[in-house]
Design an enzyme around this catalytic site. Sequence first.
Site, PDB file in Angstrom:
ATOM      1  N   TYR A 157       0.853  -1.205   0.000  1.00 56.74           N
ATOM      2  CA  TYR A 157       0.000   0.000   0.000  1.00 56.74           C
ATOM      3  C   TYR A 157       0.886   1.251   0.000  1.00 56.74           C
ATOM      4  O   TYR A 157       0.662   2.181  -0.787  1.00 56.74           O
ATOM      5  CB  TYR A 157      -0.947   0.007   1.216  1.00 56.74           C
ATOM      6  CG  TYR A 157      -1.767   1.284   1.278  1.00 56.74           C
ATOM      7  CD1 TYR A 157      -2.761   1.540   0.333  1.00 56.74           C
ATOM      8  CD2 TYR A 157      -1.526   2.248   2.262  1.00 56.74           C
ATOM      9  CE1 TYR A 157      -3.500   2.726   0.364  1.00 56.74           C
ATOM     10  CE2 TYR A 157      -2.261   3.428   2.302  1.00 56.74           C
ATOM     11  CZ  TYR A 157      -3.241   3.663   1.347  1.00 56.74           C
ATOM     12  OH  TYR A 157      -3.957   4.844   1.373  1.00 56.74           O
ATOM     13  N   PRO A 187      -3.292  12.709   3.065  1.00 57.86           N
ATOM     14  CA  PRO A 187      -3.741  12.690   4.462  1.00 57.86           C
ATOM     15  C   PRO A 187      -3.095  11.584   5.297  1.00 57.86           C
ATOM     16  O   PRO A 187      -2.661  10.555   4.770  1.00 57.86           O
ATOM     17  CB  PRO A 187      -5.249  12.428   4.351  1.00 57.86           C
ATOM     18  CG  PRO A 187      -5.580  12.384   2.889  1.00 57.86           C
ATOM     19  CD  PRO A 187      -4.310  12.143   2.161  1.00 57.86           C
ATOM     20  N   VAL A 190      -7.776   9.070   8.388  1.00 54.74           N
ATOM     21  CA  VAL A 190      -9.110   9.632   8.128  1.00 54.74           C
ATOM     22  C   VAL A 190     -10.137   8.535   8.398  1.00 54.74           C
ATOM     23  O   VAL A 190     -10.014   7.433   7.852  1.00 54.74           O
ATOM     24  CB  VAL A 190      -9.282  10.063   6.648  1.00 54.74           C
ATOM     25  CG1 VAL A 190     -10.546  10.894   6.459  1.00 54.74           C
ATOM     26  CG2 VAL A 190      -8.058  10.802   6.127  1.00 54.74           C
TER      27      VAL A 190
HETATM   28  P1  NDP Z   1     -13.399   4.624   1.296  1.00 54.56           P
HETATM   29  O1  NDP Z   1     -13.226   3.149   1.362  1.00 54.56           O
HETATM   30  O2  NDP Z   1     -14.438   5.238   2.165  1.00 54.56           O
HETATM   31  O3  NDP Z   1     -13.635   5.085  -0.208  1.00 54.56           O
HETATM   32  C1  NDP Z   1     -12.902   4.529  -1.269  1.00 54.56           C
HETATM   33  C2  NDP Z   1     -13.594   4.866  -2.578  1.00 54.56           C
HETATM   34  O4  NDP Z   1     -12.804   4.323  -3.647  1.00 54.56           O
HETATM   35  C3  NDP Z   1     -14.985   4.269  -2.685  1.00 54.56           C
HETATM   36  O5  NDP Z   1     -15.856   5.228  -3.215  1.00 54.56           O
HETATM   37  C4  NDP Z   1     -14.815   3.111  -3.656  1.00 54.56           C
HETATM   38  O6  NDP Z   1     -16.000   2.966  -4.439  1.00 54.56           O
HETATM   39  C5  NDP Z   1     -13.680   3.649  -4.538  1.00 54.56           C
HETATM   40  N1  NDP Z   1     -12.994   2.565  -5.233  1.00 54.56           N
HETATM   41  C6  NDP Z   1     -12.240   1.572  -4.703  1.00 54.56           C
HETATM   42  N2  NDP Z   1     -11.848   0.738  -5.675  1.00 54.56           N
HETATM   43  C7  NDP Z   1     -12.360   1.214  -6.842  1.00 54.56           C
HETATM   44  C8  NDP Z   1     -12.318   0.781  -8.191  1.00 54.56           C
HETATM   45  N3  NDP Z   1     -11.656  -0.325  -8.547  1.00 54.56           N
HETATM   46  N4  NDP Z   1     -12.968   1.510  -9.126  1.00 54.56           N
HETATM   47  C9  NDP Z   1     -13.642   2.628  -8.775  1.00 54.56           C
HETATM   48  N5  NDP Z   1     -13.723   3.086  -7.525  1.00 54.56           N
HETATM   49  C10 NDP Z   1     -13.097   2.375  -6.566  1.00 54.56           C
HETATM   50  O7  NDP Z   1     -11.956   5.228   1.652  1.00 54.56           O
HETATM   51  P2  NDP Z   1     -11.387   6.730   1.659  1.00 54.56           P
HETATM   52  O8  NDP Z   1     -12.425   7.708   1.329  1.00 54.56           O
HETATM   53  O9  NDP Z   1     -10.637   6.879   2.917  1.00 54.56           O
HETATM   54  O10 NDP Z   1     -10.324   6.614   0.483  1.00 54.56           O
HETATM   55  C11 NDP Z   1     -10.231   7.535  -0.583  1.00 54.56           C
HETATM   56  C12 NDP Z   1      -8.770   7.721  -0.950  1.00 54.56           C
HETATM   57  O11 NDP Z   1      -8.093   8.302   0.157  1.00 54.56           O
HETATM   58  C13 NDP Z   1      -8.009   6.438  -1.286  1.00 54.56           C
HETATM   59  O12 NDP Z   1      -7.185   6.676  -2.391  1.00 54.56           O
HETATM   60  C14 NDP Z   1      -7.175   6.189  -0.025  1.00 54.56           C
HETATM   61  O13 NDP Z   1      -6.017   5.462  -0.307  1.00 54.56           O
HETATM   62  C15 NDP Z   1      -6.867   7.619   0.376  1.00 54.56           C
HETATM   63  N6  NDP Z   1      -6.478   7.824   1.762  1.00 54.56           N
HETATM   64  C16 NDP Z   1      -7.284   7.420   2.796  1.00 54.56           C
HETATM   65  C17 NDP Z   1      -6.873   7.645   4.098  1.00 54.56           C
HETATM   66  C18 NDP Z   1      -7.661   7.162   5.271  1.00 54.56           C
HETATM   67  O14 NDP Z   1      -7.099   7.063   6.386  1.00 54.56           O
HETATM   68  N7  NDP Z   1      -8.941   6.889   5.132  1.00 54.56           N
HETATM   69  C19 NDP Z   1      -5.631   8.359   4.393  1.00 54.56           C
HETATM   70  C20 NDP Z   1      -4.862   8.727   3.236  1.00 54.56           C
HETATM   71  C21 NDP Z   1      -5.297   8.483   1.973  1.00 54.56           C
HETATM   72  P3  NDP Z   1     -16.663   1.580  -4.886  1.00 54.56           P
HETATM   73  O15 NDP Z   1     -16.285   0.546  -3.860  1.00 54.56           O
HETATM   74  O16 NDP Z   1     -18.134   1.889  -4.918  1.00 54.56           O
HETATM   75  O17 NDP Z   1     -16.106   1.330  -6.234  1.00 54.56           O
HETATM   76  C1  8X3 Z   2      -4.106   5.782   4.708  1.00 54.58           C
HETATM   77  C2  8X3 Z   2      -3.304   6.232   5.872  1.00 54.58           C
HETATM   78  O1  8X3 Z   2      -1.469   5.495   7.507  1.00 54.58           O
HETATM   79  O2  8X3 Z   2      -3.400   4.013   7.187  1.00 54.58           O
HETATM   80  O3  8X3 Z   2      -3.450   6.090   3.519  1.00 54.58           O
HETATM   81  O4  8X3 Z   2      -1.728   4.206   5.500  1.00 54.58           O
HETATM   82  S1  8X3 Z   2      -2.430   4.916   6.532  1.00 54.58           S
END
Ligand code: NDP
Ligand code: 8X3
Length: 257
Positions: A157, A187, A190
């Site tokens: 990841y 971020p 989150v």
């Molecule tokens: P969620 O799991 O709440 O949302 C992830 C979103 O990505 C969903 O809408 C899902 O939609 C979509 N997704 C996943 N796989 C696919 C695919 N193959 N095609 C299209 N859409 C896809 O997580 P977050 O909102 O937290 O994540 C959003 C982004 O933020 C990600 O890139 C994550 O790595 C990043 N991030 C998150 C952090 C955290 O701590 N939460 C911290 C740092 C970065 P669906 O399943 O309907 O396709």
């Molecule tokens: C998501 C934040 O620290 O869980 O990208 O990898 S962490």
Amino acid sequence: MLSVQDQIVFITGASSGIGAACAKIFAGAGAKLILAARRWERLQNLADSLNKEFATDIHLLQLDVRDAKAVESAISNLPSAWANIDILINNAGLSRGLDKLHQGSFQDWEEMIDTNIKGLLYLTRHIVPGMVERDRGHVVNIGSIAGHQTYPGGNVYCGTKAAVKAISEGLKQDLLGTPIRVTSVDPGMVETEFSEVRFHGDTQRATTVYQGVTPLTADDVADVVFFCVTRPAHVNINQVILMPVDQASTTLVNRRS
Ligand code: NDP
Ligand code: 8X3
């Protein structure tokens, strides 16, 4: 502040978390939204609620960003009123597992690499040429603190998010001489469905990730994305790292209980 009124904003991963929060903040500012994800019903529910609250113009796409052909077809078949995308938010992404590398699952690795790196590349490759032709546009990639700091079990990841960081930097360099802006919003912790997805639906394990801390919310991240996009046209915010006050690094978290 640059207005996003009537700008076309394409958000991947809009069915949950940060993507859905971005949809809401841009809808509130009068943008037109293309919302993409795999879960159609989720997208429809979000569109209904944004329509009720802001009368937003919305185009939905059921799209798996890992499917190169589907991405190409979705973008080349956009109705003409939706074709001139102004802002691309590459947000779709996920983590799978927290295994040691030598014990990891090929399937988990492929899902992360195909979504977080290749999916982001497909969208970028198909949307940015139009931005270049029109001499306007902004690409926002949602990276992570995990792209800056690797942690135990984070291996693949973290590798995908390090790739997002490099790709954002590379895209900025390749677009030098055009007015197109590139931002990476990275971020820390989150609270979204992220951990539930990481632990394959184990909600109890997912909950422990946020225990005793006040994590960022999806809205906190959307606020930052919106701030970056609404800076004056000559200002490019290249990269933002944001984390909760309770977090100092990927591994250093202040838990009160
Ligand atoms: P969620 O799991 O709440 O949302 C992830 C979103 O990505 C969903 O809408 C899902 O939609 C979509 N997704 C996943 N796989 C696919 C695919 N193959 N095609 C299209 N859409 C896809 O997580 P977050 O909102 O937290 O994540 C959003 C982004 O933020 C990600 O890139 C994550 O790595 C990043 N991030 C998150 C952090 C955290 O701590 N939460 C911290 C740092 C970065 P669906 O399943 O309907 O396709
Ligand atoms: C998501 C934040 O620290 O869980 O990208 O990898 S962490």
